[in-house]
Design an enzyme around this catalytic site. Structure first.
Site, PDB file in Angstrom:
ATOM      1  N   LYS A  69      -1.087  -1.366  -7.133  1.00 25.02           N
ATOM      2  CA  LYS A  69      -1.831  -1.375  -5.871  1.00 25.02           C
ATOM      3  C   LYS A  69      -1.494  -2.560  -4.966  1.00 25.02           C
ATOM      4  CE  LYS A  69      -5.323   1.534  -7.837  1.00 25.02           C
ATOM      5  NZ  LYS A  69      -6.653   1.709  -8.327  1.00 25.02           N
TER       6      LYS A  69
ATOM      7  N   GLU B  56     -10.160  -7.541  -1.861  1.00 28.40           N
ATOM      8  CA  GLU B  56     -10.224  -6.939  -0.531  1.00 28.40           C
ATOM      9  C   GLU B  56     -11.610  -7.145   0.054  1.00 28.40           C
ATOM     10  OE1 GLU B  56      -7.156  -3.182  -0.948  1.00 28.40           O
ATOM     11  OE2 GLU B  56      -9.296  -2.800  -1.170  1.00 28.40           O
TER      12      GLU B  56
ATOM     13  N   GLU C  92      -4.516   7.646   0.370  1.00 31.89           N
ATOM     14  CA  GLU C  92      -5.980   7.546   0.362  1.00 31.89           C
ATOM     15  C   GLU C  92      -6.427   6.398   1.263  1.00 31.89           C
ATOM     16  OE1 GLU C  92      -7.843   7.933  -3.383  1.00 31.89           O
ATOM     17  OE2 GLU C  92      -6.574   9.626  -3.943  1.00 31.89           O
TER      18      GLU C  92
ATOM     19  N   GLU D 138      -4.805   3.412  -1.366  1.00 35.79           N
ATOM     20  CA  GLU D 138      -3.749   3.576  -2.378  1.00 35.79           C
ATOM     21  C   GLU D 138      -3.014   4.880  -2.131  1.00 35.79           C
ATOM     22  OE1 GLU D 138      -5.183   4.144  -6.387  1.00 35.79           O
ATOM     23  OE2 GLU D 138      -6.965   5.183  -5.704  1.00 35.79           O
TER      24      GLU D 138
ATOM     25  N   ARG E 231       1.504  12.161  -6.832  1.00 35.37           N
ATOM     26  CA  ARG E 231       1.419  13.371  -7.667  1.00 35.37           C
ATOM     27  C   ARG E 231       0.562  14.393  -6.933  1.00 35.37           C
ATOM     28  NH1 ARG E 231      -3.937  12.759  -8.822  1.00 35.37           N
ATOM     29  NH2 ARG E 231      -4.675  10.654  -9.285  1.00 35.37           N
TER      30      ARG E 231
END
Length: 449
Positions: free
Chosen positions: A116, A200, A275, A288, A292
């Site tokens: 991340k 964050e 996202e 992130e 997939r």
């Protein structure tokens, strides 16, 4: 085009991939642990190979067994589904070394986006808005303290290798920082073998909105609009919908553009999801990337009439994408049906399904691998079905979901059907007025006879 695809997964997603392969005339190989011998994906595939005992680390996560299964069946590609090895850079690389196409991102891509802290740095370089926070991994508690002061409380501490909410802590004031720093690192080390942390700014009243992207081998990407995944419990999604009731066309265009920019910046190949956290003022920040297919991909398929698994296979075989973006024409909602007891803190409820009646009718889709007489093993994720309803409007999709949930009968185990039935009646949910904090105040009502 591939002649034979091995699906390195289980349950409903394995069955979902098998169905598209059959429509495309591609042979399939199912792999299964001894706990899954009776699962439908094993019955529906052209071939099936047992890859080990029930524990995931001895079966679905055991790369050598999966590669051996692909080699003995002459599979020329592997579809990893979601979870398990789907975002494992090492597995993607091993497939490449064995001349087997991994239907997903390359090892380099997964490494870039899977960690991340690295992903955030990459997105900043691509010009995608990111949540203010530390530049990469925090080296010490002193640095954590300094960053928190700079960006201002509240802050969120996150494990760089995280997932499923592990190694995450919300910190509202400085005197909570030390304890959060120590406990988050311990939890992350135990869960991921990596105690690296980053920080964050905590976004208040956030919505979790993701953009579906597809990129080809020629540097081109497109988006298929958004999914709102804000209804979560312990960072696990419970239900998703598209379009988001919070979205405006202007915001959709901006977020779509940012997601395509992100995918093209890293030359992303395959289906992926960017996202974002969106605050109450409709500012959005990169959170992130999932390299997939997502659990909730069916709602996107329903509103844009597009088979995402088929597209993954085409892109992996070298077919270029059209490059046009897709926008929702209908409204679709997905409820994840888990083998859990919503009246008992969502405790897992494995066991034998004695009775199953599936809902049907116009605009109702059910993705599942279970049936009456099937025993749900205790070894894996508790999701046993995804119920999807699609209609012209959100109100119609909710009413259709209520009707479908009423028709859905599963006996022998506890499921989350009663939870979803109550959710569809909740005034805030019905009004589209919810954030990722929604479940903190949600209380299950007693069953009315």
């Amino acid at each position: 085009m591939f002649k034979k695809i091995l699906i390195a997964n289980r349950g409903e997603i394995a069955l979902r991939v098998i169905r598209t392969c059959r429509e495309m005339g591609i042979k399939t190989v199912a792999v299964y642990s001894t706990a899954d011998a009776d699962s439908l994906h094993v019955r529906f595939a052209d071939e099936a190979v047992c890859i080990g005992p029930p524990p995931s680390n001895l079966s679905y996560l055991k790369m050598s067994n999966i590669i051996a299964a692909a080699e003995i069946t002459n599979a020329d590609a592997i579809h990893p589904g979601y979870g398990f090895l789907s975002e494992n850079a090492k597995f993607s690389k091993i497939c490449e070394e064995h001349g087997i196409k991994f239907i997903g991102a390359s090892a380099e891509m997964i490494e870039k986006m899977g960690d991340k802290a690295t992903a955030k740095a990459t997105m900043k370089a691509a010009g995608v808005p990111c949540v203010p926070g530390s530049d990469g991994i925090l080296e010490s508690f002193e640095q954590a303290k300094k960053v928190a002061k700079e960006i201002g409380y509240p802050v969120m501490m996150k494990a760089t290798a995280g997932g499923g909410g592990k190694g995450m802590r919300a910190i509202w004031k400085e005197d909570e920082l030390q304890k959060a720093w120590e406990s988050a690192r311990q939890e992350a080390a135990a869960a991921f073998g990596n105690d690296g942390m980053y920080m964050e700014k905590l976004i208040e009243e956030p919505r979790h909105i993701e953009i579906q992207v597809v990129g080809d081998q020629y540097g081109k990407a497109c988006h298929l609009s958004e999914r709102d995944c804000s209804i979560q419990r312990r960072h696990q999604k419970l239900t998703e919908e598209t379009p988001s009731p919070f979205m405006t066309q202007e915001l959709r265009d901006k977020m779509g553009e940012a997601a395509v920019k992100a995918a093209e910046y890293i030359n992303y190949e395959g289906a992926g999801t960017i996202e974002f956290l969106v605050d109450k003022h409709r500012n959005f920040y990169f959170m992130e990337m999932n390299t997939r297919i997502q659990v909730e991909h069916p709602i996107t398929e329903q509103v844009v009439d597009y088979d995402l698994i088929r597209e993954q296979i085409l892109v992996a075989s070298g077919v270029p994408i059209s490059g046009k973006n897709y926008y929702p024409q209908l409204h679709s909602i997905e409820c994840r049906i888990n083998a859990e007891d919503p009246y008992n803190d969502f405790r897992p409820s494995p066991g034998k399904i004695t009775v199953l009646h599936a809902p049907g009718g116009h605009g109702v889709r059910l993705d599942t691998h279970v049936y009456a007489g099937y025993t749900i093993p205790p070894n894996y994720d508790s999701m046993i079905a995804k119920l999807i309803t699609t209609a012209q409007t959100r109100e119609e999709a909710i009413n259709k979901m209520k009707r479908a949930l009423d028709e859905f009968v599963i006996e022998g185990i506890k499921t989350t059907i009663p939870f979803h039935r109550q959710l569809m009646e909740n005034p805030d949910y019905v009004a589209g007025n919810y954030t990722t904090k929604f479940m903190e105040d949600f209380k299950m009502e007693e069953i009315k006879e």
